[in-house]
Design a protein around this motif. Structure first.
Motif, PDB file in Angstrom:
ATOM      1  N   LEU A 195      23.604   0.312  33.289  1.00  0.00           N
ATOM      2  CA  LEU A 195      24.420   1.403  32.751  1.00  0.00           C
ATOM      3  C   LEU A 195      24.951   2.287  33.881  1.00  0.00           C
ATOM      4  O   LEU A 195      26.119   2.702  33.863  1.00  0.00           O
ATOM      5  N   ALA A 196      24.103   2.572  34.857  1.00  0.00           N
ATOM      6  CA  ALA A 196      24.524   3.419  35.977  1.00  0.00           C
ATOM      7  C   ALA A 196      25.660   2.764  36.754  1.00  0.00           C
ATOM      8  O   ALA A 196      26.666   3.411  37.082  1.00  0.00           O
ATOM      9  N   ALA A 240      10.686  -0.907  39.851  1.00  0.00           N
ATOM     10  CA  ALA A 240       9.974   0.053  38.994  1.00  0.00           C
ATOM     11  C   ALA A 240       8.472  -0.178  38.986  1.00  0.00           C
ATOM     12  O   ALA A 240       7.708   0.704  38.595  1.00  0.00           O
ATOM     13  N   MET A 249      19.891  -5.859  37.625  1.00  0.00           N
ATOM     14  CA  MET A 249      18.955  -5.468  36.569  1.00  0.00           C
ATOM     15  C   MET A 249      17.539  -5.956  36.893  1.00  0.00           C
ATOM     16  O   MET A 249      16.569  -5.199  36.768  1.00  0.00           O
ATOM     17  N   THR A 281      14.488  -8.455  30.297  1.00  0.00           N
ATOM     18  CA  THR A 281      15.022  -7.257  30.940  1.00  0.00           C
ATOM     19  C   THR A 281      14.286  -6.028  30.455  1.00  0.00           C
ATOM     20  O   THR A 281      14.135  -5.815  29.248  1.00  0.00           O
ATOM     21  N   ALA A 289      13.390  -1.650  30.735  1.00  0.00           N
ATOM     22  CA  ALA A 289      14.138  -0.404  30.592  1.00  0.00           C
ATOM     23  C   ALA A 289      14.863  -0.020  31.876  1.00  0.00           C
ATOM     24  O   ALA A 289      16.006   0.449  31.841  1.00  0.00           O
ATOM     25  N   PHE A 290      14.203  -0.213  33.021  1.00  0.00           N
ATOM     26  CA  PHE A 290      14.827   0.181  34.283  1.00  0.00           C
ATOM     27  C   PHE A 290      16.020  -0.714  34.608  1.00  0.00           C
ATOM     28  O   PHE A 290      16.996  -0.263  35.205  1.00  0.00           O
ATOM     29  N   ALA A 303      16.061  -3.847  39.672  1.00  0.00           N
ATOM     30  CA  ALA A 303      15.620  -2.531  39.212  1.00  0.00           C
ATOM     31  C   ALA A 303      14.279  -2.617  38.498  1.00  0.00           C
ATOM     32  O   ALA A 303      13.402  -1.765  38.691  1.00  0.00           O
ATOM     33  N   ASP A 304      14.107  -3.660  37.679  1.00  0.00           N
ATOM     34  CA  ASP A 304      12.819  -3.839  36.999  1.00  0.00           C
ATOM     35  C   ASP A 304      11.699  -4.069  38.016  1.00  0.00           C
ATOM     36  O   ASP A 304      10.586  -3.558  37.859  1.00  0.00           O
ATOM     37  N   VAL A 307      18.043  -2.040  32.352  1.00  0.00           N
ATOM     38  CA  VAL A 307      19.117  -1.549  31.484  1.00  0.00           C
ATOM     39  C   VAL A 307      19.721  -0.273  32.066  1.00  0.00           C
ATOM     40  O   VAL A 307      20.955  -0.108  32.098  1.00  0.00           O
ATOM     41  N   MET A 308      18.868   0.629  32.532  1.00  0.00           N
ATOM     42  CA  MET A 308      19.372   1.883  33.105  1.00  0.00           C
ATOM     43  C   MET A 308      20.192   1.622  34.363  1.00  0.00           C
ATOM     44  O   MET A 308      21.223   2.282  34.598  1.00  0.00           O
ATOM     45  N   ALA A 309      19.765   0.669  35.188  1.00  0.00           N
ATOM     46  CA  ALA A 309      20.514   0.343  36.397  1.00  0.00           C
ATOM     47  C   ALA A 309      21.888  -0.215  36.047  1.00  0.00           C
ATOM     48  O   ALA A 309      22.903   0.150  36.663  1.00  0.00           O
TER      49      ALA A 309
END
Length: 261
Positions: A126-127, A101, A94, A117, A119-120, A97-98, A122-124
């Protein structure tokens, strides 16, 4: 007697290193032991991965015995997976990913070090979790074996990242790993362990030849590609990217193997 004493001391040191590795990489409760040293835990990471995979595999067999549906079973396994590791690697994925970004390369490490944390991140997360759950749901056979090797290859990819690429911080939780893995021979024991475990499955069931062959090929390829990609994007690695390597290698490996089962 002197030789026996030296053998005992060597075995004792290795046992303490294994215990330290379990403490460092998992949330498995162990009795408190004083004077544990964590400088060499990275050497045992793939072995700890096989241990984590074995625990998950046993629980998976239990859920299957209880008649739990494939999707629910996969969701439970992934949740327990996070619990066993304490979210250590997922947190790194996570943060990474942040950092990626951010368009300004000079600020990426600063953003990755921030405990908040974005948004990116969180998206990572989830993925990664969705990839694991979907792949496990599609995998109907050899789940025990594939869970173990997924955890093992994920951590061998981490070892490659530690050895192959520069560490981007002067300090940090991952900095001491560079001292543990400095030579090609430091990578060999874990690779032989993964190779031996995989071939052991073939010895028990020769009908699994294709599965074993693709396990070795895909495991090696993804373990090389994932740390290389993060190095390309960041110019090196940190403790966070070590965790990201583990998570993405595991997820991609399971997705690839789902097409063979």
């Amino acid at each position: 007697m002197a030789i026996l004493e030296q053998v005992w001391q060597f075995c004792h040191r290795q046992l303490l290193c294994v215990i330290a590795s379990v403490v460092f990489y998992t949330s498995i409760p162990l009795p408190h032991l004083p004077d544990l040293k964590f400088q060499r835990v990275a050497l045992f990471a793939p072995a700890i991965g096989l241990l984590i995979g074995a625990i998950l595999g046993l629980l998976d067999m239990l859920f299957d015995y209880l008649g739990i549906s494939a999707l629910t079973q996969s969701v439970l396994i992934v949740i327990i997976w996070i619990g066993i590791t304490g979210g250590l690697h997922l947190d790194g994925a996570m943060d990474t990913a942040d950092g990626l970004a951010v368009t300004d390369p000079q600020r990426r490490l600063e953003v990755m070090a921030d405990s908040a944390t974005g948004a990116f991140g969180v998206m990572a997360a989830l993925a990664i979790l969705l990839m694991k759950m979907a792949a496990l749901t599609d995998i109907s056979q050899n789940r025990f074996f594939l869970l173990m090797v997924a955890c093992g290859w994920g951590r061998w990819g981490q070892q490659l990242a530690i050895f192959q690429y520069p560490y981007l911080k002067s300090t940090g939780k991952g900095a001491f790993h560079k001292q543990a893995i400095r030579y090609h021979m430091d990578l060999l024991p874990s690779w032989v362990l993964l190779l031996g475990f995989t071939l052991l499955i073939l010895a028990f069931n020769q009908g699994n030849f294709v599965l074993v062959l693709f396990t070795l090929i895909i495991g090696n390829i993804i373990s090389f590609i994932v740390p290389a990609w993060f190095n390309h994007k960041l110019g090196g690695h940190t403790g966070d990217t070590y965790g990201a390597v583990v998570e993405w290698t595991e997820a991609l490996f399971l997705c690839c193997m789902s097409s063979l089962t």
